[in-house]
Each structure stands twice: as structure tokens, then as C-alpha cells.
Design an enzyme around this catalytic site. Structure first.
Site, mmCIF file in Angstrom:
data_model
loop_
_atom_site.group_PDB
_atom_site.id
_atom_site.type_symbol
_atom_site.label_atom_id
_atom_site.label_comp_id
_atom_site.label_asym_id
_atom_site.label_seq_id
_atom_site.Cartn_x
_atom_site.Cartn_y
_atom_site.Cartn_z
ATOM 1 N N CYS A 116 0.635 -0.993 0.049
ATOM 2 C CA CYS A 116 -0.101 0.081 -0.081
ATOM 3 C C CYS A 116 1.160 1.143 -0.025
ATOM 4 O O CYS A 116 1.961 1.056 -0.058
ATOM 5 C CB CYS A 116 -1.094 0.008 1.054
ATOM 6 S SG CYS A 116 -2.144 1.155 0.705
ATOM 7 N N CYS A 118 0.065 4.241 1.823
ATOM 8 C CA CYS A 118 -0.143 5.002 2.958
ATOM 9 C C CYS A 118 0.955 5.338 3.805
ATOM 10 O O CYS A 118 0.960 6.541 4.482
ATOM 11 C CB CYS A 118 -1.392 4.911 3.544
ATOM 12 S SG CYS A 118 -1.613 3.120 4.268
ATOM 13 N N LYS A 192 -12.005 -5.391 2.778
ATOM 14 C CA LYS A 192 -11.271 -4.537 3.788
ATOM 15 C C LYS A 192 -12.306 -3.373 3.960
ATOM 16 O O LYS A 192 -12.669 -2.543 3.113
ATOM 17 C CB LYS A 192 -9.990 -3.905 3.313
ATOM 18 C CG LYS A 192 -9.209 -3.072 4.297
ATOM 19 C CD LYS A 192 -8.009 -2.926 3.724
ATOM 20 C CE LYS A 192 -7.237 -1.993 4.921
ATOM 21 N NZ LYS A 192 -6.041 -1.259 4.504
ATOM 22 N N ARG A 202 -2.415 2.896 12.631
ATOM 23 C CA ARG A 202 -1.801 4.133 12.005
ATOM 24 C C ARG A 202 -0.798 5.014 12.763
ATOM 25 O O ARG A 202 0.137 5.608 12.489
ATOM 26 C CB ARG A 202 -2.901 5.190 11.614
ATOM 27 C CG ARG A 202 -3.808 4.415 10.323
ATOM 28 C CD ARG A 202 -4.960 5.249 10.074
ATOM 29 N NE ARG A 202 -5.846 4.421 9.352
ATOM 30 C CZ ARG A 202 -7.042 4.770 9.021
ATOM 31 N NH1 ARG A 202 -7.664 5.625 9.475
ATOM 32 N NH2 ARG A 202 -7.706 3.729 7.913
ATOM 33 N N LYS A 245 -10.942 -8.257 6.768
ATOM 34 C CA LYS A 245 -10.292 -7.289 7.697
ATOM 35 C C LYS A 245 -11.292 -6.174 8.015
ATOM 36 O O LYS A 245 -11.977 -5.664 7.166
ATOM 37 C CB LYS A 245 -9.074 -6.811 6.864
ATOM 38 C CG LYS A 245 -8.313 -5.931 7.851
ATOM 39 C CD LYS A 245 -7.210 -5.312 7.076
ATOM 40 C CE LYS A 245 -6.618 -4.136 8.004
ATOM 41 N NZ LYS A 245 -5.942 -3.281 7.101
ATOM 42 N N TYR A 310 -1.389 -10.171 16.031
ATOM 43 C CA TYR A 310 -0.264 -9.576 16.769
ATOM 44 C C TYR A 310 -0.031 -10.450 17.775
ATOM 45 O O TYR A 310 1.054 -10.435 18.514
ATOM 46 C CB TYR A 310 -0.477 -8.200 17.117
ATOM 47 C CG TYR A 310 -0.807 -7.339 15.885
ATOM 48 C CD1 TYR A 310 0.352 -6.718 15.271
ATOM 49 C CD2 TYR A 310 -1.891 -6.885 15.453
ATOM 50 C CE1 TYR A 310 0.404 -5.715 14.361
ATOM 51 C CE2 TYR A 310 -2.154 -6.002 14.404
ATOM 52 C CZ TYR A 310 -0.892 -5.498 13.771
ATOM 53 O OH TYR A 310 -1.287 -4.731 12.654
HETATM 54 C C1 PBG Z 1 -2.418 -0.178 5.097
HETATM 55 C C2 PBG Z 1 -2.946 -0.974 6.037
HETATM 56 C C3 PBG Z 1 -3.680 -0.622 7.150
HETATM 57 C C4 PBG Z 1 -3.888 -1.861 8.005
HETATM 58 C C5 PBG Z 1 -3.071 -2.964 6.887
HETATM 59 N N1 PBG Z 1 -2.578 -2.390 5.910
HETATM 60 C C6 PBG Z 1 -4.130 0.415 7.721
HETATM 61 C C7 PBG Z 1 -5.298 1.302 7.027
HETATM 62 O O1 PBG Z 1 -5.911 0.657 6.176
HETATM 63 O O2 PBG Z 1 -5.700 2.542 7.268
HETATM 64 C C8 PBG Z 1 -4.574 -2.113 9.285
HETATM 65 C C9 PBG Z 1 -3.790 -3.154 10.144
HETATM 66 C C10 PBG Z 1 -4.274 -2.860 11.765
HETATM 67 O O3 PBG Z 1 -5.024 -2.354 12.008
HETATM 68 O O4 PBG Z 1 -3.638 -3.814 12.295
HETATM 69 N N2 PBG Z 1 -3.596 0.342 3.889
HETATM 70 ZN ZN ZN Z 2 -3.070 2.275 2.859
#
Ligand code: PBG
Ligand code: ZN
Length: 320
Positions: A116, A118, A192, A202, A245, A310
Site C-alpha cells: 500500500c 499510505c 477490507k 496508524r 479485515k 499480533y
Molecule cells: C495499509 C494497511 C492498514 C492496515 C493494514 N494495511 C491501515 C489502513 O488501511 O488504514 C491495518 C492493520 C491493523 O490495523 O492492524 N493500508
Molecule cells: Zn493504505
């Protein structure tokens, strides 16, 4: 008289009658890896989880393998962020280097890389933002393809796109085929949801959007049929494994996916689920060992083949 309690009298008979089991070899441990050593260290909202250096992550992968956890999911925390997420497709980026380090330290470890943007964009959105302030689907897919090829070249075994752009699985699959990476698997974050449960992640990954939110691409939490449509599309596009997820609030989706599709189903027990449980345990409000064992067993009972959590390491340590 029919007495179901007969099968619950002792642990031995309960074990005989037990329908589902958690196993270390179906758990995946997420690992946060910081490019800059100064970014490594503990994560306050996720007690027991840390941001590793590259060498630290390699050592951790080896320890996990010795505990029976053979798979890790990498999240890179780059030193540099910009609007194009250029540090993500850098051949010497943090995920690319960490993959090599893990393979050197623990050759049998399966490296899954979250794909990703971000963590790599300065604005924290998962893709390229156009002049209307929206995430541009097709420009983002092109970027994901570019990055995926560098991950494959670095030795990543499984690419896990988590961006929720349309058509990305097909684009990544064709590019991998065209470049000879025919053995690299895709584990798609297919269903997701735009969830508040990603809050601690985050903080851990430094990926909070600087404006707006992710509801224009991640799914709307009240939708269930749409999840099956997303999963069906990703399978058609070439995903080897599909994912639901978050986990606990979405076990209905895991069950529906298991009953509808034949590919392996993964579930992601996300950061907020971990943080909630850890906070309650730290307060003495729940028995930690029992709560964790029960939680992981429930993912398996709901139909998950692969559980990303985790808690993987601590579960394996306790059940070694
Ligand atoms: C990146 C990503 C995220 C998570 C996994 N890959 C965060 C999001 O989409 O904001 C979340 C994983 C977690 O909360 O443990 N896009
Ligand atoms: Zn992302």
C-alpha cells in the site's frame, strides 16, 4: 436421556470432541520495520509490539520460525515520504532490504509484504491524489504494479495489496507473469472495511491520512453482500488467497466467504482488536491467556484458514 455434558466432563474427553484447533503454522505475525533506527521502538497503544530495525526484524523472523511461526507480514516505515510514494518502489527501500535480511537470517520464513502507499505518501492516503483531492484509482494501480515488481525482485513470496483500488489484483498478476515472477502469490485484502479499528496501526506505521478518510475506497461496514462480490472479483483477477479485515466484528463475513469460495480465506485480527484486549487484560478485567486462546480459536471456527494476528508470537510461546 441425551446429555451433551458427558463430552465436557474432563479435558481429555473435551479434547476428543474438539472440532477446531489453532496451529502455529496457520498464524502470521505482522512486523513493523523502520528504515531509520531512530523510528524503531515500542508502540504505546500496542503493548508487546514494536517497530523493528531491519536487522531486528530479521532476528525476530528467526525467533518466530523457531517457535513454529513460519510467516511474517511486513509493513515498512520509510525515512522519506512524498506525494508519489517514491520510497515504496525504491529497489533499496525498507521492505526490499528487510526481505533480503530475513531470507539471509531465516531462509524458510515466508515473507508476505503488505502493498500500500499510505505509509509512503506525505498526505497519508493509500494512493495518488488528483487535483480534486480524490484518490485516483488507475494512477494508484500503476504505482502498485511498479512497487510489486520491486518486492518480487527482492524475494517477497506473497504480495498483499491492502489499498482497495479496483482492478489491482489483475494488474499485479499480469505484471508478475510478464516479468517471470510466476511463483509470487497474491493475498488480496479483498473485503477490507473502512474501520475505526485501524487506529493503533496508524500510530505504529505513521500512516494517518492528513485530510479526509478512506471511505472512498475501503468498504462500508454495514455491507455484507458487497464483501462477497469483492472477493469473487479478486479471485477472478488472480488472487491466491483472499482476506477479510478487520476480524472479530466481521466473523459473519469470514463464515460467508468460507462457505462460498474454495480458495484459502485469511482474516486480519487488527491493531484495534489487539489494543482493546491488551487494555482489558492490563486492567485485570480479563484473563489474558484464556482471552487470547479463545479469540484465535474463534477465527478458526468461523472458517479462517490463515489468521494474521499480533498475538501470534505470544500464542506460540505459550503453546510451544
Ligand atoms: C495499509 C494497511 C492498514 C492496515 C493494514 N494495511 C491501515 C489502513 O488501511 O488504514 C491495518 C492493520 C491493523 O490495523 O492492524 N493500508
Ligand atoms: Zn493504505
Amino acid at each position: 436421556m441425551i446429555r451433551p455434558r458427558r463430552l465436557r466432563r474432563t479435558e481429555t474427553i473435551r479434547a476428543l470432541a474438539r472440532e477446531h484447533h489453532v496451529r502455529a503454522d496457520r498464524l502470521v505475525q505482522p512486523l513493523f520495520v523502520a528504515e531509520r533506527e531512530s523510528d524503531a521502538g515500542p508502540i504505546s497503544s500496542m503493548p508487546g509490539i514494536e517497530r523493528f530495525t531491519i536487522d531486528g526484524a530479521a532476528a525476530e523472523a528467526k525467533t518466530l520460525a523457531s517457535l513454529g511461526i513460519g510467516s511474517v507480514l511486513l509493513f515498512g516505515i520509510p525515512a522519506h515520504k512524498d506525494a508519489q510514494a517514491s520510497s515504496n518502489y525504491d529497489e533499496h527501500g525498507v521492505v526490499q532490504r528487510c526481505t533480503a535480511a530475513i531470507k539471509a537470517a531465516s531462509p524458510t520464513t515466508l515473507v508476505i509484504a503488505d502493498l500500500c502507499n499510505c505509509e509512503y505518501t506525505d498526505h497519508g492516503q493509500c494512493g495518488i491524489v488528483n487535483d480534486r483531492g480524490e484518490v485516483d484509482n488507475d494512477a494508484t494501480v500503476a504505482l502498485l504494479v511498479r512497487t510489486a515488481l520491486t518486492y518480487a525482485r527482492a524475494g517477497v513470496d506473497v504480495i498483499a495489496p491492502s489499498d482497495m483500488m479496483d482492478g489491482r489484483v489483475e494488474a499485479i498478476r499480469s505484471a508478475l507473469e510478464a516479468h517471470g515472477y510466476v511463483d509470487v502469490a497474491i493475498m488480496a485484502y479483498s473485503a477490507k472495511y473502512a474501520s475505526a479499528y485501524y487506529g493503533p496501526f496508524r500510530e505504529a506505521a505513521g500512516s494517518t491520512p492528513q485530510f479526509g478518510d478512506r471511505r472512498g475506497y475501503q468498504m462500508d461496514p454495514p455491507n455484507a453482500r458487497e464483501a462477497l462480490r469483492e472477493i469473487a472479483l479478486d479471485i477472478e483477477e488472480g488472487a491466491d488467497v483472499v482476506m477479510v479485515k478487520p476480524g472479530l466484528p466481521y466473523l459473519d463475513i469470514v463464515r460467508a466467504a468460507r462457505d462460498t469460495f474454495d480458495v484459502p480465506i485469511a482474516v486480519y485480527n487488527v491493531s484495534g482488536e489487539y489494543a482493546m484486549l491488551k487494555a482489558a487484560i492490563a486492567n485485570g478485567w480479563m484473563d489474558g491467556d484464556r482471552a487470547v486462546d479463545e479469540t484465535l480459536a474463534c477465527f478458526v471456527r468461523a472458517g479462517a484458514d490463515i489468521v494474521i494476528t499480533y498475538f501470534a508470537k505470544e500464542w506460540a510461546q505459550r503453546h510451544a
